[in-house]
Design an enzyme around this catalytic site. Sequence first.
Site, mmCIF file in Angstrom:
data_model
loop_
_atom_site.group_PDB
_atom_site.id
_atom_site.type_symbol
_atom_site.label_atom_id
_atom_site.label_comp_id
_atom_site.label_asym_id
_atom_site.label_seq_id
_atom_site.Cartn_x
_atom_site.Cartn_y
_atom_site.Cartn_z
ATOM 1 N N GLY A 174 0.812 -1.202 0.000
ATOM 2 C CA GLY A 174 0.000 0.000 0.000
ATOM 3 C C GLY A 174 0.850 1.259 0.000
ATOM 4 O O GLY A 174 0.458 2.292 0.551
ATOM 5 N N ASN A 215 1.446 3.319 -2.272
ATOM 6 C CA ASN A 215 1.076 4.325 -3.265
ATOM 7 C C ASN A 215 0.249 5.476 -2.694
ATOM 8 O O ASN A 215 -0.030 6.444 -3.397
ATOM 9 C CB ASN A 215 0.288 3.681 -4.406
ATOM 10 C CG ASN A 215 -0.977 3.008 -3.920
ATOM 11 O OD1 ASN A 215 -0.937 1.869 -3.471
ATOM 12 N ND2 ASN A 215 -2.119 3.692 -3.982
ATOM 13 N N GLY A 256 1.495 4.814 3.884
ATOM 14 C CA GLY A 256 2.430 3.977 3.134
ATOM 15 C C GLY A 256 3.273 4.784 2.169
ATOM 16 O O GLY A 256 4.470 4.502 1.986
ATOM 17 N N TYR A 279 -13.368 -3.734 11.086
ATOM 18 C CA TYR A 279 -12.067 -3.150 10.774
ATOM 19 C C TYR A 279 -11.149 -3.213 11.989
ATOM 20 O O TYR A 279 -9.983 -3.638 11.890
ATOM 21 C CB TYR A 279 -12.225 -1.700 10.325
ATOM 22 C CG TYR A 279 -10.900 -0.995 10.150
ATOM 23 C CD1 TYR A 279 -10.094 -1.267 9.059
ATOM 24 C CD2 TYR A 279 -10.448 -0.076 11.103
ATOM 25 C CE1 TYR A 279 -8.853 -0.644 8.910
ATOM 26 C CE2 TYR A 279 -9.220 0.554 10.968
ATOM 27 C CZ TYR A 279 -8.423 0.269 9.864
ATOM 28 O OH TYR A 279 -7.203 0.885 9.729
#
Length: 287
Positions: A27, A29, A33, A181
């Site tokens: 992640g 991008n 991250g 989550y």
Amino acid sequence: MSSTSSVPPWNVRRPPGADGRVVLVTGGNAGIGYFVAEQLSAAGVTVVLGSRNPAKAEAATASIRSRVPDARVRAVRLDLADLPSLETAVESLDVERLDAVVHNAGVALDDPPRTETGDGHEIMFGTNHLGHFALTDRLMPLLSAAPAARVVTMGSFAAKSERLDLDDLQSRKDYRPKRTYGRSKLAQMYFGVELDRRLRAAGSTVASVVVHPGGALDSLTPSRPPVHVRSAGARLGAAPAALLLQGKHAGARPAVRAVLDPAVRGGQLWGPVVGAARLRTARRAPA
């Protein structure tokens, strides 16, 4: 946490040089991250962005190269929700060893309905925990080939108020997005701690470290167009929150430290301290 006398004090804005190291950031991008990747690149690390979206990965690599002269950064396609594809993703790394992997990628849904990965797992649990679990297994030969590799798992405050329901890990009986989550992040953090225990028992040179970013807001994050653009209005509106919270560039620092600081040990939890000191150091907490 002060470092030992043989190790220079840690400076979050000037991590030590790390030329020759190779690190995979899942992640990488966007969000935290991205800033992990940018800061590691600035330290001389060869960074591989793991991303399921080639266009976003290309934008992120271009942004890093525009800010870090001679950055060694590239991307591979990585979809943690597609377990059978992980073997191909690892092969595409095309490296002889991996000095660290930062398990940062994640899915966070705000509203129903419950959805599943192609493998039949609830998508947040399947991506955030199971995907990284399976990826670690496939990366272990490359991690073991490095002299002292690290598996760095990004936790979250969302896990603090949750407990795992071992009879309903896939949230089929009780699906609430925020709870699911939080449980997926809790499972990740448990995994990071247990992984280190098992690595130590096996005599492995690989260490597993858990980190958390603290409260990191988009509105306090500096612009990195086109990856992230912060308006003047958002910056002004978030000013009061800056007393307690921070941007995602600062939220990335515990992970960067967990990768590079020789004082960090496996089985530890690293995150920001409160107040202004959060910009200077990270602290160790019981795992």
